[in-house]
Design an enzyme around this catalytic site. Structure first.
Site, PDB file in Angstrom:
ATOM      1  N   MET A  82       0.835  -1.220   0.000  1.00  0.00           N
ATOM      2  CA  MET A  82       0.000   0.000   0.000  1.00  0.00           C
ATOM      3  C   MET A  82       0.863   1.262   0.000  1.00  0.00           C
ATOM      4  O   MET A  82       2.084   1.192   0.135  1.00  0.00           O
ATOM      5  CB  MET A  82      -0.897  -0.005   1.241  1.00  0.00           C
ATOM      6  CG  MET A  82      -1.846  -1.189   1.260  1.00  0.00           C
ATOM      7  SD  MET A  82      -2.914  -1.225   2.695  1.00  0.00           S
ATOM      8  CE  MET A  82      -4.068   0.076   2.320  1.00  0.00           C
ATOM      9  N   HIS A  83       0.195   2.394  -0.145  1.00  0.00           N
ATOM     10  CA  HIS A  83       0.740   3.731   0.167  1.00  0.00           C
ATOM     11  C   HIS A  83       1.754   4.307  -0.805  1.00  0.00           C
ATOM     12  O   HIS A  83       2.060   5.494  -0.732  1.00  0.00           O
ATOM     13  CB  HIS A  83       1.392   3.759   1.567  1.00  0.00           C
ATOM     14  CG  HIS A  83       0.621   3.090   2.643  1.00  0.00           C
ATOM     15  ND1 HIS A  83      -0.705   3.328   2.880  1.00  0.00           N
ATOM     16  CD2 HIS A  83       0.997   2.166   3.588  1.00  0.00           C
ATOM     17  CE1 HIS A  83      -1.099   2.583   3.905  1.00  0.00           C
ATOM     18  NE2 HIS A  83      -0.099   1.873   4.343  1.00  0.00           N
ATOM     19  N   ASP A 242      -2.816  -4.577   0.409  1.00  0.00           N
ATOM     20  CA  ASP A 242      -2.495  -5.893   1.002  1.00  0.00           C
ATOM     21  C   ASP A 242      -2.919  -6.055   2.453  1.00  0.00           C
ATOM     22  O   ASP A 242      -3.437  -7.091   2.843  1.00  0.00           O
ATOM     23  CB  ASP A 242      -1.016  -6.261   0.789  1.00  0.00           C
ATOM     24  CG  ASP A 242      -0.023  -5.296   1.410  1.00  0.00           C
ATOM     25  OD1 ASP A 242      -0.429  -4.330   2.066  1.00  0.00           O
ATOM     26  OD2 ASP A 242       1.188  -5.528   1.227  1.00  0.00           O
TER      27      ASP A 242
END
Ligand SMILES: Nc1ncnc2c1ncn2[C@@H]1O[C@H](COP(=O)(O)OP(=O)(O)O)[C@@H](O)[C@H]1O
Ligand SMILES: O=C(CO)[C@@H](O)[C@H](O)COP(=O)(O)O
Length: 510
Positions: A82-83, A242
Site C-alpha cells: 500500500m501507500h 495488502d
C-alpha cells in the site's frame, strides 16, 4: 466447466500469483522476486518495470503450473503493497522510481501539513485517519517541494497494484481500500476528499477513478494476454491494499473476530460493518473490500522482525546447528522456548526495535529485555520475545475494542510466525481466546484478492459466501491455568513505556 480466479500480490520482496478454484482451494502459486533500492537511510524505492516483469512472469508460471484451461479463469484480482507513489506522465510513462510505503523521507512534509490543517482532529474530519509518513499524500507533498520538475510532469499519482492494472488493461483505476491508505481519502463516503485536496492544492485529476474491490475495471489486453497466459478479454477487478485484503483472506469481514498477522510487521485488525469515528491517532481506519464494510488495524513494526533480528544477531549457535541438521533455526528456537514456562520466569521483551506505529506512534522507543537474571536460559529469552509481541498485540486489540466495545469470540492468525504452535498457544493464553489458522491465509493478500475477484466474477454472491469456503487448519484453545500469570505480566508490560519514555528519548537523541 470448473471456474477459477487468479490474483497477483505485489509485495515488497516479490510478486506472488495464485489461482483459486470455486471451492476456495489454491490450485497453483508462483513467486518472482525483485530488488529494493535504498539510496539513502530511510529511503526505499522500486522500479515499476521490475514489478511488471515479476507480475507477468509469476502469473504465467502459475497458469502453466495449474494445467487448467485459461478460459476457466473468470477474473484477475490484485493485492498490493500500500501507500506507494508511482508518478506517471501524460504518455503513461513512469517519471521516477516508485517511493514505497516504508520510505520515511516525507516525515517533515507530513508534520508541516498537520500543522497547517490544524492538527490531527481537524485532519480526521476529512479522512478519519492520521497522515503517516508512509502514506502517498505526504510523498506527493515531498515531490512537489523537492523534485518540482517531476511533480510538474506528473498527470497521474498511482498506487503500486494500480500501475500493474494499467499495464494489463490500459485503464487507470484504484479501489477504496488502497485509496484509504493515501491519507487523502474520505473513508466514510468512499471518495477522495476533495476538500482536503483543495486545502493542499493538489489537483483531483491526479487520482484515478475509485471502485469497490469486486467491481470490474477493464479487460486483459492482447499484449498482456500473450505475456501472462490469460485470455484476452479476461475481466480485471479492483482488488485491494495488502493489509486489508489479506484480512479478507482470513475471513475478517465483520466485527467479533480479531486477526493477528505475525509477519515481519505485526498487524492487529478487525472487519467493521459500520463506519466509526477514529479518534485514535495510531489506528488506521480504512474501507474494506465490500461496499458498506470497513477495516480497522494497528501495525506493530517489529513483530516477526524482532524474532528474525534475535535469530540473526544472538543465535549463531542455533543457526549453525540447524544448518548441520538441515532444519529451520526457528524450529530449534521454538523448541527451547517450550522448555521455559508461561511468563518466561518474569522476563519481559519490549518489541520496539524500529520505534513503533501502534499502540504508540513513536520513533524514539527502543527494543529491550527487562528483568534478566542469572537463572534465565536461552529458552526463557526466546519465550519472552514471543510473549512481548503478544502483549503488544493485546494492547492494540484493546484500542480497537475502545472504538467498538464488543465481546471477541476468536482470533485468526496468519503470517510466518503462525507456523509456530507455541506462539499460537501463547497468544491464545494471553488473550484467553481460541486461536485458529485457516487455509489460504498463508498465501497472504493474494488469497483475499481471489475471494474479492470471485465475487466480481459471480462465483460467490458476496464476501460472506466466499469466506464460508474457508477451512480451519489449526486450533489452539486457551489454558485458564495461565490466565493469571499473563494478566500480571501484561500489566507490568503496559507500565513500561510510560516509565521509560524519558530514557528512550535520551537514548535516541544523539
Ligand atoms: N517456524 C517459525 N516459527 C516462528 N516464527 C517464524 C517461523 N517461520 C517464520 N517465522 C517468523 O515469520 C517472519 C516472516 O513472516 P512472513 O509472513 O513470512 O513474512 P513477511 O511479513 O515479510 O511477508 C519471520 O521474520 C519470523 O519471525
Ligand atoms: O504499510 C503497510 C500497510 O499499512 C504494509 O502492509 C505495506 O502495504 C507493505 O506490505 P508487504 O510488501 O510487506 O507485504
Amino acid at each position: 466447466m470448473k471456474q477459477y480466479v487468479a490474483a497477483m500480490d505485489i509485495g515488497t520482496s516479490g510478486c506472488k500469483s495464485i489461482i483459486v478454484d470455486e471451492d476456495g482451494l489454491v490450485v497453483s502459486s508462483a513467486i518472482e522476486e525483485y530488488p529494493l533500492y535504498s539510496p539513502r537511510p530511510g529511503w526505499n524505492e522500486q522500479d515499476p518495470e521490475d514489478w511488471w516483469k515479476g507480475a507477468y512472469i509469476s502469473l504465467r508460471k502459475a497458469v502453466d503450473k495449474s494445467g487448467i484451461d485459461p478460459a476457466g479463469i473468470k477474473a484477475l484480482s490484485f493485492s498490493g503493497q500500500m501507500h506507494g507513489l508511482v508518478a506517471m506522465d501524460k504518455n503513461g510513462s513512469v517519471i521516477r522510481r516508485a517511493i514505497l510505503w516504508n520510505d520515511q523521507r516525507c516525515a517533515k512534509q507530513c508534520q508541516d501539513m498537520l500543522k497547517d490543517i490544524g492538527g490531527f482532529e481537524k485532519l480526521r474530519c476529512y479522512t478519519n485517519n492520521n497522515m503517516l509518513p508512509g502514506y502517498q499524500g505526504g510523498k506527493l507533498l515531498w515531490l512537489r517541494e523537492m523534485e518540482p520538475e517531476n511533480f510538474e510532469k506528473m498527470t497521474k499519482a498511482v498506487l503500486p497494484k494500480d500501475y500493474l492494472r494499467y499495464r494489463l488493461t490500459g485503464e487507470y483505476y484504484t479501489d477504496v481500500s488502497d485509496a484509504s491508505g493515501t491519507g487523502l481519502f474520505d473513508v466514510e463516503n468512499r471518495v477522495y476528499s476533495w476538500e482536503l485536496l483543495n486545502c493542499l492544492n493538489l489537483s483531483p485529476d491526479l487520482f484515478p477513478p475509485v471502485v469497490e474491490s469486486s467491481e470490474m475495471t477493464g479487460e486483459i489486453t492482447k499484449e498482456a494476454a500473450e505475456l501472462t497466459g490469460l485470455l484476452p478479454g479476461t475481466p480485471v477487478v479492483g482488488g485491494g491494499g495488502d493489509s486489508v485484503i489479506q484480512t479478507t483472506g482470513m475471513g475478517l469481514i465483520k466485527e467479533g473476530i480479531l486477526g493477528l498477522t505475525l509477519g515481519t510487521a505485526g498487524i492487529v485488525a478487525m472487519g467493521m460493518s459500520q463506519y466509526l469515528e477514529n479518534h485514535n491517532e495510531t489506528l488506521q481506519f480504512f474501507c474494506n473490500n465490500q461496499k458498506d464494510l470497513y477495516h480497522v488495524m494497528g501495525v506493530m513494526l517489529a513483530c516477526g522482525g524482532s524474532y528474525q533480528w534475535y535469530r540473526n544477531t544472538l543465535c549463531g549457535d542455533e543457526m549453525a546447528r540447524a544448518k548441520h541438521q538441515g532444519v529451520d533455526p526457528y524450529d530449534l528456537l521454538n523448541e527451547s522456548a517450550k522448555n521455559s514456562s508461561p511468563g518466561a520466569k518474569r522476563l519481559l521483551y519490549l518489541p520496539y526495535l524500529s520505534g513503533e506505529r501502534a499502540p504508540y506512534t513513536d520513533p524514539n522507543l527502543r527494543g529491550s529485555f527487562i528483568g534478566l537474571a542469572q537463572s534465565h536460559s536461552k529458552g526463557d529469552i526466546t519465550r519472552s520475545l514471543m510473549e512481548g509481541i503478544g502483549y503488544g498485540m493485546k494492547q492494540i486489540g484493546e484500542s480497537i475494542l475502545e472504538l467498538k466495545p464488543l465481546k471477541l469470540d476468536r482470533i485468526i492468525v496468519s503470517g510466518g510466525g503462525s507456523r509456530s504452535d507455541l506462539w499460537r498457544q501463547i497468544l491464545s493464553d494471553i488473550f484467553q481466546l481460541p486461536v485458529y489458522t485457516v487455509n489460504g491465509a498463508k498465501e497472504g493478500g493474494a488469497y483475499g484478492a481471489c475471494l474479492a475477484g470471485g465475487v466480481g466474477a459471480g462465483i460467490w454472491s458476496d464476501l460472506e459466501e466466499a469466506c464460508a469456503t474457508m477451512k480451519v487448519v489449526t486450533e489452539n484453545l486457551p489454558n485458564v491455568r495461565n490466565k493469571e500469570v499473563y494478566e500480571e505480566m501484561y500489566t507490568i508490560y503496559s507500565d513500561m513505556v510510560p516509565a521509560l519514555k524519558k530514557q528512550f528519548d535520551r537514548l535516541a537523541s544523539a
